[in-house]
Design a protein around this motif. Structure first.
Motif, PDB file in Angstrom:
ATOM      1  N   ALA A   1       7.151 -11.832   5.449  1.00 13.61           N
ATOM      2  CA  ALA A   1       7.716 -10.847   4.522  1.00 13.61           C
ATOM      3  C   ALA A   1       6.733  -9.746   4.141  1.00 13.61           C
ATOM      4  O   ALA A   1       7.103  -8.835   3.392  1.00 13.61           O
ATOM      5  CB  ALA A   1       8.220 -11.558   3.271  1.00 13.61           C
ATOM      6  N   ILE A   2       5.530  -9.773   4.638  1.00 12.64           N
ATOM      7  CA  ILE A   2       4.532  -8.751   4.291  1.00 12.64           C
ATOM      8  C   ILE A   2       5.030  -7.325   4.521  1.00 12.64           C
ATOM      9  O   ILE A   2       4.769  -6.445   3.694  1.00 12.64           O
ATOM     10  CB  ILE A   2       3.201  -9.016   5.031  1.00 12.64           C
ATOM     11  N   PRO A   3       5.750  -7.028   5.605  1.00 14.60           N
ATOM     12  CA  PRO A   3       6.209  -5.641   5.801  1.00 14.60           C
ATOM     13  C   PRO A   3       7.059  -5.087   4.655  1.00 14.60           C
ATOM     14  O   PRO A   3       7.180  -3.863   4.516  1.00 14.60           O
ATOM     15  CB  PRO A   3       7.018  -5.713   7.101  1.00 14.60           C
ATOM     16  N   ALA A   4       7.628  -5.940   3.821  1.00 20.18           N
ATOM     17  CA  ALA A   4       8.438  -5.458   2.696  1.00 20.18           C
ATOM     18  C   ALA A   4       7.650  -4.515   1.795  1.00 20.18           C
ATOM     19  O   ALA A   4       8.206  -3.563   1.244  1.00 20.18           O
ATOM     20  CB  ALA A   4       8.967  -6.645   1.884  1.00 20.18           C
ATOM     21  N   TRP A   5       6.362  -4.752   1.633  1.00 16.16           N
ATOM     22  CA  TRP A   5       5.519  -3.903   0.790  1.00 16.16           C
ATOM     23  C   TRP A   5       5.485  -2.459   1.288  1.00 16.16           C
ATOM     24  O   TRP A   5       5.243  -1.544   0.502  1.00 16.16           O
ATOM     25  CB  TRP A   5       4.092  -4.438   0.736  1.00 16.16           C
ATOM     26  N   PHE A   6       5.704  -2.262   2.571  1.00 19.58           N
ATOM     27  CA  PHE A   6       5.607  -0.938   3.160  1.00 19.58           C
ATOM     28  C   PHE A   6       6.967  -0.256   3.316  1.00 19.58           C
ATOM     29  O   PHE A   6       7.035   0.889   3.759  1.00 19.58           O
ATOM     30  CB  PHE A   6       4.899  -1.025   4.522  1.00 19.58           C
ATOM     31  N   ILE A   7       8.037  -0.960   2.951  1.00 16.85           N
ATOM     32  CA  ILE A   7       9.383  -0.418   3.119  1.00 16.85           C
ATOM     33  C   ILE A   7      10.003  -0.019   1.789  1.00 16.85           C
ATOM     34  O   ILE A   7      10.623   1.038   1.684  1.00 16.85           O
ATOM     35  CB  ILE A   7      10.285  -1.441   3.856  1.00 16.85           C
ATOM     36  N   TRP A   8       9.850  -0.854   0.739  1.00 18.43           N
ATOM     37  CA  TRP A   8      10.499  -0.609  -0.537  1.00 18.43           C
ATOM     38  C   TRP A   8       9.474  -0.468  -1.652  1.00 18.43           C
ATOM     39  O   TRP A   8       8.290  -0.739  -1.472  1.00 18.43           O
ATOM     40  CB  TRP A   8      11.443  -1.766  -0.879  1.00 18.43           C
ATOM     41  N   ASN A   9       9.971  -0.098  -2.842  1.00 14.03           N
ATOM     42  CA  ASN A   9       9.074  -0.042  -3.993  1.00 14.03           C
ATOM     43  C   ASN A   9       8.675  -1.463  -4.392  1.00 14.03           C
ATOM     44  O   ASN A   9       9.172  -2.442  -3.835  1.00 14.03           O
ATOM     45  CB  ASN A   9       9.712   0.737  -5.159  1.00 14.03           C
ATOM     46  N   ASP A  10       7.793  -1.581  -5.355  1.00 15.12           N
ATOM     47  CA  ASP A  10       7.227  -2.885  -5.673  1.00 15.12           C
ATOM     48  C   ASP A  10       8.262  -3.911  -6.123  1.00 15.12           C
ATOM     49  O   ASP A  10       8.213  -5.060  -5.707  1.00 15.12           O
ATOM     50  CB  ASP A  10       6.116  -2.758  -6.714  1.00 15.12           C
TER      51      ASP A  10
ATOM     52  N   VAL B   1      -4.073 -17.837   2.324  1.00 12.94           N
ATOM     53  CA  VAL B   1      -4.161 -16.568   3.056  1.00 12.94           C
ATOM     54  C   VAL B   1      -2.971 -15.674   2.707  1.00 12.94           C
ATOM     55  O   VAL B   1      -3.134 -14.478   2.427  1.00 12.94           O
ATOM     56  CB  VAL B   1      -4.239 -16.820   4.585  1.00 12.94           C
ATOM     57  N   ALA B   2      -1.771 -16.243   2.712  1.00 11.30           N
ATOM     58  CA  ALA B   2      -0.567 -15.461   2.416  1.00 11.30           C
ATOM     59  C   ALA B   2      -0.624 -14.880   1.004  1.00 11.30           C
ATOM     60  O   ALA B   2      -0.333 -13.694   0.799  1.00 11.30           O
ATOM     61  CB  ALA B   2       0.683 -16.317   2.589  1.00 11.30           C
ATOM     62  N   LEU B   3      -0.993 -15.704   0.030  1.00 11.65           N
ATOM     63  CA  LEU B   3      -1.069 -15.224  -1.349  1.00 11.65           C
ATOM     64  C   LEU B   3      -2.164 -14.177  -1.524  1.00 11.65           C
ATOM     65  O   LEU B   3      -1.994 -13.203  -2.272  1.00 11.65           O
ATOM     66  CB  LEU B   3      -1.285 -16.397  -2.301  1.00 11.65           C
ATOM     67  N   THR B   4      -3.281 -14.345  -0.846  1.00 12.99           N
ATOM     68  CA  THR B   4      -4.369 -13.363  -0.914  1.00 12.99           C
ATOM     69  C   THR B   4      -3.926 -12.024  -0.339  1.00 12.99           C
ATOM     70  O   THR B   4      -4.178 -10.964  -0.934  1.00 12.99           O
ATOM     71  CB  THR B   4      -5.615 -13.884  -0.167  1.00 12.99           C
ATOM     72  N   ILE B   5      -3.259 -12.053   0.809  1.00  9.74           N
ATOM     73  CA  ILE B   5      -2.783 -10.808   1.417  1.00  9.74           C
ATOM     74  C   ILE B   5      -1.773 -10.121   0.503  1.00  9.74           C
ATOM     75  O   ILE B   5      -1.871  -8.914   0.254  1.00  9.74           O
ATOM     76  CB  ILE B   5      -2.184 -11.073   2.813  1.00  9.74           C
ATOM     77  N   HIS B   6      -0.816 -10.881  -0.015  1.00  8.57           N
ATOM     78  CA  HIS B   6       0.185 -10.288  -0.912  1.00  8.57           C
ATOM     79  C   HIS B   6      -0.468  -9.749  -2.183  1.00  8.57           C
ATOM     80  O   HIS B   6      -0.108  -8.666  -2.650  1.00  8.57           O
ATOM     81  CB  HIS B   6       1.277 -11.291  -1.258  1.00  8.57           C
ATOM     82  N   GLY B   7      -1.406 -10.487  -2.739  1.00  9.48           N
ATOM     83  CA  GLY B   7      -2.104 -10.002  -3.935  1.00  9.48           C
ATOM     84  C   GLY B   7      -2.860  -8.718  -3.676  1.00  9.48           C
ATOM     85  O   GLY B   7      -2.811  -7.778  -4.479  1.00  9.48           O
ATOM     86  N   ALA B   8      -3.560  -8.650  -2.554  1.00  5.42           N
ATOM     87  CA  ALA B   8      -4.323  -7.440  -2.220  1.00  5.42           C
ATOM     88  C   ALA B   8      -3.394  -6.248  -2.021  1.00  5.42           C
ATOM     89  O   ALA B   8      -3.674  -5.143  -2.507  1.00  5.42           O
ATOM     90  CB  ALA B   8      -5.153  -7.684  -0.966  1.00  5.42           C
ATOM     91  N   ILE B   9      -2.294  -6.451  -1.333  1.00  4.96           N
ATOM     92  CA  ILE B   9      -1.350  -5.346  -1.112  1.00  4.96           C
ATOM     93  C   ILE B   9      -0.707  -4.928  -2.427  1.00  4.96           C
ATOM     94  O   ILE B   9      -0.547  -3.732  -2.698  1.00  4.96           O
ATOM     95  CB  ILE B   9      -0.277  -5.734  -0.075  1.00  4.96           C
ATOM     96  N   ALA B  10      -0.345  -5.892  -3.273  1.00  3.06           N
ATOM     97  CA  ALA B  10       0.278  -5.574  -4.558  1.00  3.06           C
ATOM     98  C   ALA B  10      -0.661  -4.760  -5.433  1.00  3.06           C
ATOM     99  O   ALA B  10      -0.250  -3.781  -6.058  1.00  3.06           O
ATOM    100  CB  ALA B  10       0.696  -6.854  -5.271  1.00  3.06           C
TER     101      ALA B  10
ATOM    102  N   ALA C   1      -3.171  -2.902  -4.380  1.00  3.75           N
ATOM    103  CA  ALA C   1      -3.359  -1.597  -3.743  1.00  3.75           C
ATOM    104  C   ALA C   1      -2.138  -0.704  -3.967  1.00  3.75           C
ATOM    105  O   ALA C   1      -2.272   0.505  -4.169  1.00  3.75           O
ATOM    106  CB  ALA C   1      -3.613  -1.774  -2.250  1.00  3.75           C
ATOM    107  N   ALA C   2      -0.949  -1.282  -3.934  1.00  2.00           N
ATOM    108  CA  ALA C   2       0.276  -0.508  -4.103  1.00  2.00           C
ATOM    109  C   ALA C   2       0.493  -0.093  -5.554  1.00  2.00           C
ATOM    110  O   ALA C   2       1.012   0.979  -5.830  1.00  2.00           O
ATOM    111  CB  ALA C   2       1.477  -1.314  -3.617  1.00  2.00           C
ATOM    112  N   ASP C   3       0.104  -0.931  -6.497  1.00  2.00           N
ATOM    113  CA  ASP C   3       0.280  -0.658  -7.923  1.00  2.00           C
ATOM    114  C   ASP C   3      -0.999  -1.084  -8.630  1.00  2.00           C
ATOM    115  O   ASP C   3      -1.125  -2.221  -9.062  1.00  2.00           O
ATOM    116  CB  ASP C   3       1.478  -1.450  -8.460  1.00  2.00           C
ATOM    117  N   PRO C   4      -1.958  -0.175  -8.738  1.00  2.00           N
ATOM    118  CA  PRO C   4      -3.286  -0.561  -9.236  1.00  2.00           C
ATOM    119  C   PRO C   4      -3.361  -0.844 -10.729  1.00  2.00           C
ATOM    120  O   PRO C   4      -4.280  -0.420 -11.407  1.00  2.00           O
ATOM    121  CB  PRO C   4      -4.157   0.627  -8.841  1.00  2.00           C
ATOM    122  N   LEU C   5      -2.388  -1.566 -11.232  1.00  2.00           N
ATOM    123  CA  LEU C   5      -2.399  -2.044 -12.617  1.00  2.00           C
ATOM    124  C   LEU C   5      -2.546  -0.923 -13.636  1.00  2.00           C
ATOM    125  O   LEU C   5      -3.314  -1.020 -14.585  1.00  2.00           O
ATOM    126  CB  LEU C   5      -3.509  -3.090 -12.800  1.00  2.00           C
TER     127      LEU C   5
END
Length: 184
Positions: A15-24, A160-169, A171-175
């Motif tokens: 599901a990682i590509p979802a970050w690049f298709i839709w808003n958060d 690994v999956a949670l780390t990748i999703h956390g990093a993308i999240a 990066a996409a919405d820097p808090l």
């Protein structure tokens, strides 16, 4: 990879590509549906108790045809029940019933197909062989790459999956919202 954590992790990875298709928010919804759907093919474990002569583990529910069919049905139910609330919750993404159906059906398909892929990676000699392309091809497929229920693979893959999703999240919405920690 047959552990629950391994299947959820594989669903998250797919599901990682979802970050690049839709808003958060829409991305989170897609990822959530895919992660839950990654567990659905194992419904055969329960169905086999009621229909032992007809259903076995790694049988019909572990086929591409069954996953795609179930995804269409689940997508239609999800769209009918949640299209309006989902459009309001995502703030900015347009989700009428048709686009909500496609969105949900694809999310269910991604999760279900990730489950089949994960099962193909693990020890076909310890479990019932998987025939993912049945009824078109009656041949079992498997790589015997990962030990069945290996805690190292399952926990590691989830980390690994949670780390990748956390990093993308991040990066996409820097808090930069009003509830950010550290604001005075």
């Amino acid at each position: 990879m047959v552990d629950v954590m391994g299947h959820v992790a594989m669903g998250l990875l797919w599901a990682i590509p979802a970050w690049f298709i839709w808003n958060d928010r829409a991305s989170l919804a897609f990822i959530g549906i895919a992660a839950v759907a990654a567990l659905l093919p194992d419904i055969d474990l329960f169905l086999s108790q009621w229909f032992p002569a007809a259903i076995h583990h790694h049988g019909i529910t572990h086929t591409v045809v069954a996953v795609l069919g179930a995804s269409v049905v689940a997508g239609a139910i999800t769209a009918a029940a949640f299209a309006g609330p989902f459009e309001r919750w995502t703030r900015g993404e347009r989700f009428d019933k048709r686009s909500a159906f496609v969105f949900a059906a694809v999310a269910y398909a991604v999760g279900g197909l990730s489950h089949i892929f994960a099962d193909m990676l693990s020890a076909p000699d310890l479990s019932t062989p998987i025939e993912p392309l049945w009824p078109f091809i009656r041949q079992s497929w498997g790589l015997d790459l990962i030990w069945y229920n290996s805690p190292w693979w399952n926990i590691g893959l989830l980390a690994v999956a949670l780390t990748i999703h956390g990093a993308i999240a991040v990066a996409a919405d820097p808090l930069d919202h009003p509830y950010r920690l550290g604001e005075a």
